[in-house]
Design a protein around this motif. Structure first.
Motif, mmCIF file in Angstrom:
data_model
loop_
_atom_site.group_PDB
_atom_site.id
_atom_site.type_symbol
_atom_site.label_atom_id
_atom_site.label_comp_id
_atom_site.label_asym_id
_atom_site.label_seq_id
_atom_site.Cartn_x
_atom_site.Cartn_y
_atom_site.Cartn_z
ATOM 1 N N GLY A 1 -8.164 9.590 -5.970
ATOM 2 C CA GLY A 1 -9.038 9.497 -7.138
ATOM 3 C C GLY A 1 -10.491 9.280 -6.750
ATOM 4 O O GLY A 1 -11.055 8.193 -6.972
ATOM 5 N N VAL A 2 -11.109 10.299 -6.187
ATOM 6 C CA VAL A 2 -12.479 10.177 -5.691
ATOM 7 C C VAL A 2 -13.475 9.820 -6.799
ATOM 8 O O VAL A 2 -14.365 9.000 -6.574
ATOM 9 N N MET B 1 0.855 -1.197 0.000
ATOM 10 C CA MET B 1 0.000 0.000 0.000
ATOM 11 C C MET B 1 0.886 1.240 0.000
ATOM 12 O O MET B 1 1.705 1.427 0.892
ATOM 13 N N THR B 2 0.747 2.073 -1.033
ATOM 14 C CA THR B 2 1.452 3.347 -1.093
ATOM 15 C C THR B 2 0.501 4.412 -1.592
ATOM 16 O O THR B 2 -0.078 4.282 -2.676
ATOM 17 N N ILE B 3 0.305 5.446 -0.812
ATOM 18 C CA ILE B 3 -0.493 6.591 -1.260
ATOM 19 C C ILE B 3 0.383 7.451 -2.159
ATOM 20 O O ILE B 3 1.556 7.691 -1.870
ATOM 21 N N ARG B 4 -0.188 7.901 -3.254
ATOM 22 C CA ARG B 4 0.549 8.739 -4.188
ATOM 23 C C ARG B 4 -0.193 10.060 -4.331
ATOM 24 O O ARG B 4 -1.425 10.097 -4.394
ATOM 25 N N LEU B 5 0.556 11.158 -4.374
ATOM 26 C CA LEU B 5 -0.029 12.497 -4.445
ATOM 27 C C LEU B 5 0.669 13.326 -5.515
ATOM 28 O O LEU B 5 1.882 13.212 -5.708
ATOM 29 N N PRO C 1 -13.668 -1.988 -0.444
ATOM 30 C CA PRO C 1 -13.279 -2.836 -1.568
ATOM 31 C C PRO C 1 -11.931 -2.422 -2.149
ATOM 32 O O PRO C 1 -11.553 -1.241 -2.121
ATOM 33 N N LEU C 2 -11.208 -3.393 -2.688
ATOM 34 C CA LEU C 2 -9.860 -3.155 -3.202
ATOM 35 C C LEU C 2 -9.852 -2.073 -4.281
ATOM 36 O O LEU C 2 -8.963 -1.211 -4.296
ATOM 37 N N ALA C 3 -10.824 -2.098 -5.197
ATOM 38 C CA ALA C 3 -10.844 -1.115 -6.284
ATOM 39 C C ALA C 3 -11.014 0.300 -5.746
ATOM 40 O O ALA C 3 -10.431 1.253 -6.272
ATOM 41 N N PHE C 4 -11.807 0.450 -4.686
ATOM 42 C CA PHE C 4 -11.979 1.756 -4.049
ATOM 43 C C PHE C 4 -10.653 2.218 -3.446
ATOM 44 O O PHE C 4 -10.232 3.374 -3.634
ATOM 45 N N ALA C 5 -9.977 1.321 -2.734
ATOM 46 C CA ALA C 5 -8.708 1.664 -2.099
ATOM 47 C C ALA C 5 -7.655 2.046 -3.135
ATOM 48 O O ALA C 5 -6.895 3.002 -2.944
ATOM 49 N N GLU C 6 -7.608 1.309 -4.227
ATOM 50 C CA GLU C 6 -6.625 1.614 -5.269
ATOM 51 C C GLU C 6 -6.875 2.991 -5.868
ATOM 52 O O GLU C 6 -5.934 3.738 -6.150
#
Length: 465
Positions: free
Chosen positions: A350-351, A1-5, A338-343
Protein backbone atom coordinates in the motif's frame (compact mmCIF):
# COMPACT_ATOMS: atom_id res chain seq x y z
CA UNK A 1 4.52 -9.62 10.48
CA UNK A 2 2.78 -11.04 7.40
CA UNK A 3 3.02 -9.57 3.92
CA UNK A 4 -0.24 -9.85 2.02
CA UNK A 5 -0.56 -9.69 -1.77
CA UNK A 6 -3.42 -9.63 -4.24
CA UNK A 7 -3.23 -12.90 -6.14
CA UNK A 8 -4.83 -12.66 -9.57
CA UNK A 9 -5.38 -16.42 -9.70
CA UNK A 10 -7.27 -16.42 -6.37
CA UNK A 11 -8.93 -13.04 -7.06
CA UNK A 12 -8.29 -11.97 -3.49
CA UNK A 13 -5.58 -10.74 -1.15
CA UNK A 14 -3.66 -13.65 0.39
CA UNK A 15 -1.12 -13.96 3.17
CA UNK A 16 2.29 -14.52 1.61
CA UNK A 17 3.79 -17.87 2.59
CA UNK A 18 7.11 -18.59 0.86
CA UNK A 19 8.02 -22.00 -0.47
CA UNK A 20 11.34 -21.74 1.36
CA UNK A 21 11.35 -19.95 4.74
CA UNK A 22 13.22 -16.66 4.62
CA UNK A 23 13.50 -16.65 0.83
CA UNK A 24 11.33 -15.28 -1.96
CA UNK A 25 11.65 -16.07 -5.68
CA UNK A 26 10.17 -13.66 -8.22
CA UNK A 27 9.89 -13.96 -12.00
CA UNK A 28 8.93 -10.76 -13.81
CA UNK A 29 8.09 -10.62 -17.50
CA UNK A 30 10.54 -8.02 -18.70
CA UNK A 31 11.15 -6.18 -21.93
CA UNK A 32 10.16 -7.22 -25.43
CA UNK A 33 12.86 -5.25 -27.17
CA UNK A 34 11.33 -4.26 -30.50
CA UNK A 35 11.46 -0.56 -29.56
CA UNK A 36 12.69 1.81 -26.85
CA UNK A 37 10.65 1.88 -23.63
CA UNK A 38 7.92 4.33 -22.74
CA UNK A 39 7.00 5.13 -19.15
CA UNK A 40 4.25 2.49 -19.19
CA UNK A 41 6.89 -0.21 -19.69
CA UNK A 42 9.07 1.13 -16.91
CA UNK A 43 6.18 1.32 -14.45
CA UNK A 44 6.14 -2.46 -14.17
CA UNK A 45 9.85 -2.51 -13.38
CA UNK A 46 9.34 0.17 -10.71
CA UNK A 47 6.41 -1.59 -9.04
CA UNK A 48 8.30 -4.84 -8.73
CA UNK A 49 11.45 -3.03 -7.64
CA UNK A 50 9.47 -1.65 -4.70
CA UNK A 51 8.11 -5.15 -3.97
CA UNK A 52 11.62 -6.54 -4.02
CA UNK A 53 12.92 -3.78 -1.72
CA UNK A 54 10.11 -4.39 0.76
CA UNK A 55 10.76 -8.13 0.88
CA UNK A 56 14.45 -7.38 1.46
CA UNK A 57 13.58 -4.92 4.24
CA UNK A 58 11.44 -7.62 5.87
CA UNK A 59 14.49 -9.87 5.95
CA UNK A 60 13.87 -12.11 2.95
CA UNK A 61 16.64 -13.28 0.65
CA UNK A 62 15.28 -12.29 -2.77
CA UNK A 63 15.97 -14.00 -6.09
CA UNK A 64 14.62 -11.72 -8.79
CA UNK A 65 14.52 -12.82 -12.43
CA UNK A 66 13.54 -10.34 -15.16
CA UNK A 67 13.76 -11.77 -18.67
CA UNK A 68 14.42 -10.16 -22.02
CA UNK A 69 12.31 -11.26 -25.01
CA UNK A 70 14.83 -10.65 -27.78
CA UNK A 71 13.05 -12.56 -30.56
CA UNK A 72 9.41 -12.28 -31.59
CA UNK A 73 7.19 -11.32 -34.54
CA UNK A 74 7.49 -7.57 -33.93
CA UNK A 75 11.29 -7.62 -33.77
CA UNK A 76 11.43 -9.61 -37.01
CA UNK A 77 9.01 -7.17 -38.67
CA UNK A 78 11.12 -4.22 -37.55
CA UNK A 79 14.21 -5.94 -38.94
CA UNK A 80 12.57 -6.24 -42.36
CA UNK A 81 11.24 -2.67 -42.32
CA UNK A 82 14.56 -1.15 -41.29
CA UNK A 83 16.80 -3.57 -43.21
CA UNK A 84 18.81 -4.16 -40.05
CA UNK A 85 19.73 -7.40 -38.26
CA UNK A 86 17.11 -8.50 -35.76
CA UNK A 87 19.75 -8.91 -33.05
CA UNK A 88 21.00 -5.34 -33.54
CA UNK A 89 17.50 -3.95 -33.01
CA UNK A 90 17.02 -6.14 -29.96
CA UNK A 91 20.30 -5.24 -28.33
CA UNK A 92 19.89 -1.52 -28.97
CA UNK A 93 16.50 -1.51 -27.30
CA UNK A 94 17.60 -3.82 -24.49
CA UNK A 95 20.21 -1.22 -23.59
CA UNK A 96 17.56 1.51 -23.74
CA UNK A 97 15.42 -0.46 -21.27
CA UNK A 98 18.35 -0.98 -18.92
CA UNK A 99 19.22 2.71 -19.14
CA UNK A 100 15.62 3.51 -18.18
CA UNK A 101 15.58 1.06 -15.27
CA UNK A 102 18.89 2.43 -14.02
CA UNK A 103 17.90 6.08 -14.40
CA UNK A 104 14.79 5.54 -12.29
CA UNK A 105 16.70 3.69 -9.60
CA UNK A 106 15.62 0.06 -10.15
CA UNK A 107 17.98 -2.43 -8.57
CA UNK A 108 19.49 -4.85 -11.12
CA UNK A 109 17.87 -8.30 -11.25
CA UNK A 110 19.60 -11.34 -9.82
CA UNK A 111 19.63 -12.73 -13.37
CA UNK A 112 18.36 -11.25 -16.63
CA UNK A 113 18.16 -14.09 -19.18
CA UNK A 114 17.58 -13.57 -22.89
CA UNK A 115 15.15 -15.83 -24.71
CA UNK A 116 17.62 -16.66 -27.49
CA UNK A 117 20.06 -18.02 -24.94
CA UNK A 118 17.63 -20.73 -23.80
CA UNK A 119 16.51 -22.56 -26.93
CA UNK A 120 17.92 -25.81 -25.51
CA UNK A 121 15.58 -25.56 -22.51
CA UNK A 122 12.66 -24.78 -24.82
CA UNK A 123 13.30 -27.83 -26.99
CA UNK A 124 13.50 -29.99 -23.87
CA UNK A 125 10.15 -28.65 -22.61
CA UNK A 126 8.45 -29.18 -26.00
CA UNK A 127 9.77 -32.74 -26.21
CA UNK A 128 8.34 -33.49 -22.77
CA UNK A 129 4.97 -31.97 -23.61
CA UNK A 130 4.72 -33.94 -26.85
CA UNK A 131 5.57 -37.15 -24.99
CA UNK A 132 2.87 -36.42 -22.41
CA UNK A 133 0.25 -35.77 -25.09
CA UNK A 134 -0.08 -32.03 -24.45
CA UNK A 135 1.58 -30.81 -27.66
CA UNK A 136 1.99 -31.86 -31.29
CA UNK A 137 3.99 -30.95 -34.39
CA UNK A 138 2.38 -29.80 -37.64
CA UNK A 139 4.09 -28.32 -40.70
CA UNK A 140 7.23 -27.62 -38.65
CA UNK A 141 5.24 -25.79 -35.96
CA UNK A 142 4.71 -27.13 -32.46
CA UNK A 143 1.36 -26.38 -30.83
CA UNK A 144 -0.01 -26.79 -27.33
CA UNK A 145 -3.28 -28.73 -27.23
CA UNK A 146 -5.41 -26.59 -24.93
CA UNK A 147 -8.09 -29.27 -24.53
CA UNK A 148 -5.50 -31.57 -22.99
CA UNK A 149 -5.13 -29.27 -19.98
CA UNK A 150 -8.40 -28.99 -17.97
CA UNK A 151 -7.15 -26.01 -15.91
CA UNK A 152 -6.65 -23.87 -19.01
CA UNK A 153 -8.11 -20.34 -18.64
CA UNK A 154 -8.41 -20.53 -14.83
CA UNK A 155 -6.22 -17.43 -14.44
CA UNK A 156 -8.19 -15.22 -16.84
CA UNK A 157 -11.53 -16.83 -15.91
CA UNK A 158 -12.65 -17.35 -19.52
CA UNK A 159 -14.75 -20.07 -21.13
CA UNK A 160 -12.92 -22.25 -23.65
CA UNK A 161 -15.93 -22.37 -25.98
CA UNK A 162 -15.83 -18.56 -26.25
CA UNK A 163 -12.06 -18.29 -26.63
CA UNK A 164 -10.47 -16.48 -29.54
CA UNK A 165 -6.77 -17.35 -29.48
CA UNK A 166 -4.46 -14.80 -31.13
CA UNK A 167 -2.64 -16.41 -34.05
CA UNK A 168 0.27 -15.30 -36.20
CA UNK A 169 1.00 -15.74 -39.87
CA UNK A 170 2.17 -19.19 -40.89
CA UNK A 171 0.50 -21.02 -38.00
CA UNK A 172 -0.83 -23.84 -40.16
CA UNK A 173 -1.84 -27.36 -39.23
CA UNK A 174 -3.64 -26.66 -35.98
CA UNK A 175 -6.03 -29.34 -34.79
CA UNK A 176 -8.04 -26.69 -32.99
CA UNK A 177 -7.92 -22.95 -33.70
CA UNK A 178 -7.64 -22.32 -29.97
CA UNK A 179 -4.34 -24.19 -29.71
CA UNK A 180 -1.35 -21.86 -29.43
CA UNK A 181 2.10 -21.98 -31.01
CA UNK A 182 5.10 -22.86 -28.89
CA UNK A 183 7.45 -23.11 -31.87
CA UNK A 184 7.11 -21.52 -35.31
CA UNK A 185 8.49 -23.03 -38.49
CA UNK A 186 11.24 -21.07 -40.21
CA UNK A 187 10.39 -18.68 -43.03
CA UNK A 188 12.93 -17.58 -45.64
CA UNK A 189 15.21 -14.85 -44.30
CA UNK A 190 14.02 -15.15 -40.69
CA UNK A 191 16.19 -16.20 -37.75
CA UNK A 192 15.89 -19.87 -36.90
CA UNK A 193 17.31 -22.65 -34.75
CA UNK A 194 17.54 -26.38 -35.40
CA UNK A 195 15.13 -28.68 -33.54
CA UNK A 196 13.89 -32.28 -33.91
CA UNK A 197 10.90 -30.82 -35.81
CA UNK A 198 12.91 -28.70 -38.22
CA UNK A 199 14.33 -25.20 -38.12
CA UNK A 200 12.25 -22.49 -36.53
CA UNK A 201 12.03 -20.02 -33.68
CA UNK A 202 10.34 -19.92 -30.29
CA UNK A 203 6.89 -18.63 -29.53
CA UNK A 204 6.63 -15.89 -26.91
CA UNK A 205 4.88 -17.98 -24.25
CA UNK A 206 7.32 -20.88 -24.35
CA UNK A 207 10.26 -18.58 -23.68
CA UNK A 208 9.11 -17.56 -20.20
CA UNK A 209 8.01 -21.06 -19.11
CA UNK A 210 11.44 -22.42 -20.04
CA UNK A 211 13.42 -19.58 -18.45
CA UNK A 212 11.42 -19.65 -15.21
CA UNK A 213 12.07 -23.41 -15.00
CA UNK A 214 15.77 -22.90 -15.67
CA UNK A 215 16.39 -20.21 -13.05
CA UNK A 216 13.75 -20.88 -10.38
CA UNK A 217 13.08 -24.60 -10.72
CA UNK A 218 9.79 -26.46 -10.78
CA UNK A 219 8.10 -24.09 -8.32
CA UNK A 220 8.63 -20.49 -7.27
CA UNK A 221 6.80 -17.87 -5.25
CA UNK A 222 5.67 -14.93 -7.39
CA UNK A 223 5.15 -14.36 -11.10
CA UNK A 224 4.65 -10.71 -12.02
CA UNK A 225 3.85 -8.59 -15.03
CA UNK A 226 1.47 -6.08 -16.50
CA UNK A 227 -2.27 -6.61 -16.38
CA UNK A 228 -2.34 -6.97 -20.17
CA UNK A 229 -0.29 -10.17 -19.91
CA UNK A 230 -2.91 -12.21 -18.04
CA UNK A 231 -4.18 -13.52 -21.38
CA UNK A 232 -2.80 -14.95 -23.52
CA UNK A 233 0.75 -14.82 -22.20
CA UNK A 234 0.47 -15.86 -18.58
CA UNK A 235 -2.41 -18.22 -19.22
CA UNK A 236 -0.31 -20.04 -21.81
CA UNK A 237 2.77 -20.04 -19.58
CA UNK A 238 0.77 -21.82 -16.88
CA UNK A 239 -0.55 -24.43 -19.33
CA UNK A 240 2.93 -25.26 -20.65
CA UNK A 241 4.67 -25.34 -17.28
CA UNK A 242 2.05 -27.32 -15.36
CA UNK A 243 1.45 -29.78 -18.19
CA UNK A 244 5.21 -30.31 -18.22
CA UNK A 245 5.05 -31.20 -14.52
CA UNK A 246 6.05 -27.96 -12.80
CA UNK A 247 4.05 -26.48 -9.93
CA UNK A 248 5.12 -23.09 -11.33
CA UNK A 249 4.09 -19.80 -9.63
CA UNK A 250 2.30 -19.80 -6.29
CA UNK A 251 1.14 -16.16 -6.57
CA UNK A 252 0.29 -14.05 -9.63
CA UNK A 253 0.77 -10.30 -9.19
CA UNK A 254 -0.15 -7.83 -11.94
CA UNK A 255 0.41 -4.10 -12.16
CA UNK A 256 -2.04 -1.77 -13.91
CA UNK A 257 -1.29 0.42 -16.92
CA UNK A 258 -0.29 3.98 -17.59
CA UNK A 259 -3.04 5.45 -19.78
CA UNK A 260 -3.41 8.47 -22.03
CA UNK A 261 -6.91 9.76 -22.74
CA UNK A 262 -8.26 6.61 -21.13
CA UNK A 263 -6.32 4.24 -23.40
CA UNK A 264 -3.44 1.96 -22.44
CA UNK A 265 -0.15 3.57 -23.38
CA UNK A 266 1.30 1.57 -26.28
CA UNK A 267 3.46 1.97 -29.32
CA UNK A 268 0.65 0.79 -31.59
CA UNK A 269 -1.55 3.69 -30.48
CA UNK A 270 1.22 6.14 -31.15
CA UNK A 271 0.82 7.73 -27.73
CA UNK A 272 3.94 6.50 -26.00
CA UNK A 273 6.14 8.79 -23.93
CA UNK A 274 9.70 7.54 -24.24
CA UNK A 275 11.75 7.31 -21.06
CA UNK A 276 14.82 8.67 -22.86
CA UNK A 277 12.93 11.89 -23.61
CA UNK A 278 11.15 12.14 -20.26
CA UNK A 279 14.39 12.10 -18.27
CA UNK A 280 15.57 15.11 -20.24
CA UNK A 281 12.55 17.09 -19.05
CA UNK A 282 12.06 15.70 -15.55
CA UNK A 283 14.42 14.54 -12.84
CA UNK A 284 14.46 10.74 -12.81
CA UNK A 285 13.64 10.68 -9.10
CA UNK A 286 10.52 12.75 -9.82
CA UNK A 287 9.49 10.29 -12.53
CA UNK A 288 9.98 7.47 -10.03
CA UNK A 289 7.80 9.32 -7.52
CA UNK A 290 5.12 9.82 -10.18
CA UNK A 291 5.11 6.23 -11.47
CA UNK A 292 5.93 4.35 -8.27
CA UNK A 293 3.76 5.97 -5.61
CA UNK A 294 0.22 5.18 -6.87
CA UNK A 295 -0.94 1.71 -5.88
CA UNK A 296 0.42 -0.84 -8.30
CA UNK A 297 -3.08 -2.09 -9.15
CA UNK A 298 -4.36 1.44 -9.93
CA UNK A 299 -4.32 2.94 -13.41
CA UNK A 300 -2.23 6.09 -13.88
CA UNK A 301 -3.67 8.64 -16.30
CA UNK A 302 -0.69 10.47 -17.76
CA UNK A 303 -0.70 14.26 -17.76
CA UNK A 304 1.84 17.05 -17.45
CA UNK A 305 -0.20 18.51 -14.60
CA UNK A 306 0.03 15.27 -12.63
CA UNK A 307 3.79 15.22 -13.13
CA UNK A 308 4.09 18.80 -11.89
CA UNK A 309 2.07 17.85 -8.81
CA UNK A 310 4.43 14.94 -8.20
CA UNK A 311 7.39 17.26 -8.60
CA UNK A 312 5.96 19.70 -6.05
CA UNK A 313 5.16 16.91 -3.60
CA UNK A 314 8.64 15.47 -3.82
CA UNK A 315 10.16 18.95 -3.51
CA UNK A 316 8.46 19.30 -0.11
CA UNK A 317 10.11 16.09 1.04
CA UNK A 318 13.46 17.02 -0.45
CA UNK A 319 13.35 20.51 1.03
CA UNK A 320 12.90 19.09 4.53
CA UNK A 321 15.80 16.68 4.01
CA UNK A 322 18.07 19.49 2.84
CA UNK A 323 17.14 21.81 5.71
CA UNK A 324 17.90 19.23 8.38
CA UNK A 325 21.20 18.30 6.77
CA UNK A 326 22.19 21.96 6.62
CA UNK A 327 21.38 22.35 10.30
CA UNK A 328 22.62 19.04 11.72
CA UNK A 329 24.91 17.47 9.14
CA UNK A 330 24.67 13.91 7.87
CA UNK A 331 21.82 11.81 9.28
CA UNK A 332 21.74 8.04 8.75
CA UNK A 333 18.44 6.24 8.04
CA UNK A 334 16.66 4.75 11.05
CA UNK A 335 17.04 1.02 11.61
CA UNK A 336 13.27 0.56 11.30
CA UNK A 337 10.49 2.37 9.47
CA UNK A 338 7.50 3.68 11.46
CA UNK A 339 4.88 1.05 12.30
CA UNK A 340 2.14 2.73 10.23
CA UNK A 341 4.41 2.71 7.17
CA UNK A 342 5.21 -0.99 7.67
CA UNK A 343 1.55 -1.89 8.09
CA UNK A 344 0.68 -0.10 4.85
CA UNK A 345 3.43 -1.85 2.90
CA UNK A 346 2.53 -5.25 4.35
CA UNK A 347 -1.03 -4.77 3.12
CA UNK A 348 -0.62 -5.48 -0.60
CA UNK A 349 2.19 -2.94 -0.97
CA UNK A 350 0.00 0.00 0.00
CA UNK A 351 2.42 2.66 -1.20
CA UNK A 352 -0.13 5.56 -1.18
CA UNK A 353 -0.88 4.94 2.50
CA UNK A 354 2.82 4.48 3.24
CA UNK A 355 3.61 7.74 1.44
CA UNK A 356 1.04 9.53 3.60
CA UNK A 357 3.14 8.47 6.60
CA UNK A 358 6.21 9.97 4.90
CA UNK A 359 4.48 13.32 4.39
CA UNK A 360 3.13 13.33 7.96
CA UNK A 361 6.64 12.71 9.28
CA UNK A 362 7.99 15.51 7.07
CA UNK A 363 5.41 17.92 8.51
CA UNK A 364 6.39 16.89 12.03
CA UNK A 365 10.02 17.44 11.13
CA UNK A 366 9.32 20.90 9.72
CA UNK A 367 7.48 21.80 12.92
CA UNK A 368 10.52 20.68 14.90
CA UNK A 369 12.74 22.86 12.72
CA UNK A 370 10.46 25.83 13.26
CA UNK A 371 10.67 25.25 17.02
CA UNK A 372 14.47 24.90 16.77
CA UNK A 373 14.17 21.35 18.13
CA UNK A 374 17.23 19.89 16.41
CA UNK A 375 16.98 16.47 18.11
CA UNK A 376 13.37 15.92 16.99
CA UNK A 377 14.13 17.14 13.45
CA UNK A 378 17.03 14.69 13.16
CA UNK A 379 14.88 11.83 14.46
CA UNK A 380 12.18 12.58 11.89
CA UNK A 381 14.75 12.76 9.08
CA UNK A 382 16.14 9.36 10.09
CA UNK A 383 12.62 7.92 9.81
CA UNK A 384 12.00 9.67 6.50
CA UNK A 385 15.24 8.35 5.02
CA UNK A 386 14.36 4.80 6.11
CA UNK A 387 10.97 5.03 4.42
CA UNK A 388 12.29 6.70 1.28
CA UNK A 389 14.99 4.04 1.01
CA UNK A 390 12.33 1.34 0.78
CA UNK A 391 10.60 3.29 -1.98
CA UNK A 392 13.84 4.07 -3.81
CA UNK A 393 13.25 7.80 -3.30
CA UNK A 394 15.97 8.85 -0.86
CA UNK A 395 17.48 12.08 -2.27
CA UNK A 396 20.63 11.43 -0.20
CA UNK A 397 21.18 7.99 -1.74
CA UNK A 398 24.30 8.12 -3.95
CA UNK A 399 22.27 7.13 -7.01
CA UNK A 400 19.82 10.01 -6.59
CA UNK A 401 22.44 12.48 -5.39
CA UNK A 402 24.42 11.75 -8.56
CA UNK A 403 21.66 12.71 -10.99
CA UNK A 404 23.29 14.62 -13.82
CA UNK A 405 20.20 15.68 -15.71
CA UNK A 406 19.83 18.76 -13.50
CA UNK A 407 23.23 20.02 -14.48
CA UNK A 408 25.00 18.98 -11.27
CA UNK A 409 28.34 19.77 -12.87
CA UNK A 410 27.22 23.41 -13.06
CA UNK A 411 25.71 23.54 -9.59
CA UNK A 412 28.71 25.30 -8.06
CA UNK A 413 28.79 27.94 -10.78
CA UNK A 414 25.04 28.59 -10.49
CA UNK A 415 25.28 28.73 -6.71
CA UNK A 416 28.01 31.39 -6.90
CA UNK A 417 25.96 33.53 -9.29
CA UNK A 418 22.77 33.21 -7.27
CA UNK A 419 24.66 34.05 -4.07
CA UNK A 420 25.92 37.25 -5.68
CA UNK A 421 22.35 38.29 -6.48
CA UNK A 422 21.15 37.28 -3.02
CA UNK A 423 23.92 39.40 -1.49
CA UNK A 424 22.58 42.37 -3.45
CA UNK A 425 19.10 41.59 -2.09
CA UNK A 426 20.43 41.37 1.47
CA UNK A 427 22.21 44.72 1.03
CA UNK A 428 18.94 46.27 -0.18
CA UNK A 429 17.10 44.82 2.83
CA UNK A 430 19.78 46.15 5.17
CA UNK A 431 19.25 49.70 3.88
CA UNK A 432 15.46 49.13 3.97
CA UNK A 433 15.19 49.45 0.19
CA UNK A 434 12.24 47.05 0.10
CA UNK A 435 11.18 47.70 -3.54
CA UNK A 436 14.65 46.68 -4.79
CA UNK A 437 14.78 43.64 -2.50
CA UNK A 438 11.34 42.50 -3.65
CA UNK A 439 12.20 43.09 -7.30
CA UNK A 440 15.32 40.89 -7.00
CA UNK A 441 13.30 38.14 -5.34
CA UNK A 442 10.61 38.33 -8.05
CA UNK A 443 13.22 38.12 -10.82
CA UNK A 444 14.76 35.06 -9.24
CA UNK A 445 11.33 33.47 -8.91
CA UNK A 446 10.58 34.13 -12.56
CA UNK A 447 13.84 32.31 -13.37
CA UNK A 448 12.51 29.18 -11.69
CA UNK A 449 14.25 29.59 -8.33
CA UNK A 450 12.57 29.37 -4.93
CA UNK A 451 14.09 31.66 -2.28
CA UNK A 452 13.60 30.88 1.40
CA UNK A 453 14.67 33.20 4.20
CA UNK A 454 16.01 31.07 7.07
CA UNK A 455 17.77 31.95 10.35
CA UNK A 456 21.01 30.92 8.63
CA UNK A 457 20.33 33.30 5.76
CA UNK A 458 18.61 33.01 2.37
CA UNK A 459 18.73 29.65 0.58
CA UNK A 460 17.69 28.78 -2.95
CA UNK A 461 16.38 25.74 -4.75
CA UNK A 462 14.92 24.92 -8.15
CA UNK A 463 11.16 25.26 -8.07
CA UNK A 464 8.53 23.13 -9.84
CA UNK A 465 7.96 23.84 -13.49
Amino acid sequence: MTIRLYDTSARQIRDFSPLKPGCVSIYLCGATVQAAPHIGHIRSGLNFDIMRRWFAYRGYEVTFIRNVTDIDDKIIAKSADQNRPWWAIGYENERAFNDGYHALGCLPPTYEPRATGHVTEMVEMMRGLIERGHAYEADGNVYFDVRSFPEYLALSNQELDNLQQPSGAGETGKRDPRDFAMWKAAKPGEPSWETPWGRGRPGWHLECSAMAHRYLGTAFDIHGGGLDLVFPHHENEIAQAKAYGDDFAQYWVHNAWVTMSGEKMSKSLGNSVLVSEMVKRWRPIVLRYYLGTPHYRSMIEYSEEALREAESAFARIEGFVQRVVEKAGAVEPAAEVPLAFAEAMDDDLGVPQALAVVHTTVRQGNSALAADDKEAAVARLAEVRAMLGVLGLDPLDPHSAGESDRGEDLHGVVDTLVRMVLDQREAARARKDWPTADAIRDQLSQSGLVIEDSPQGPRWSLGPR
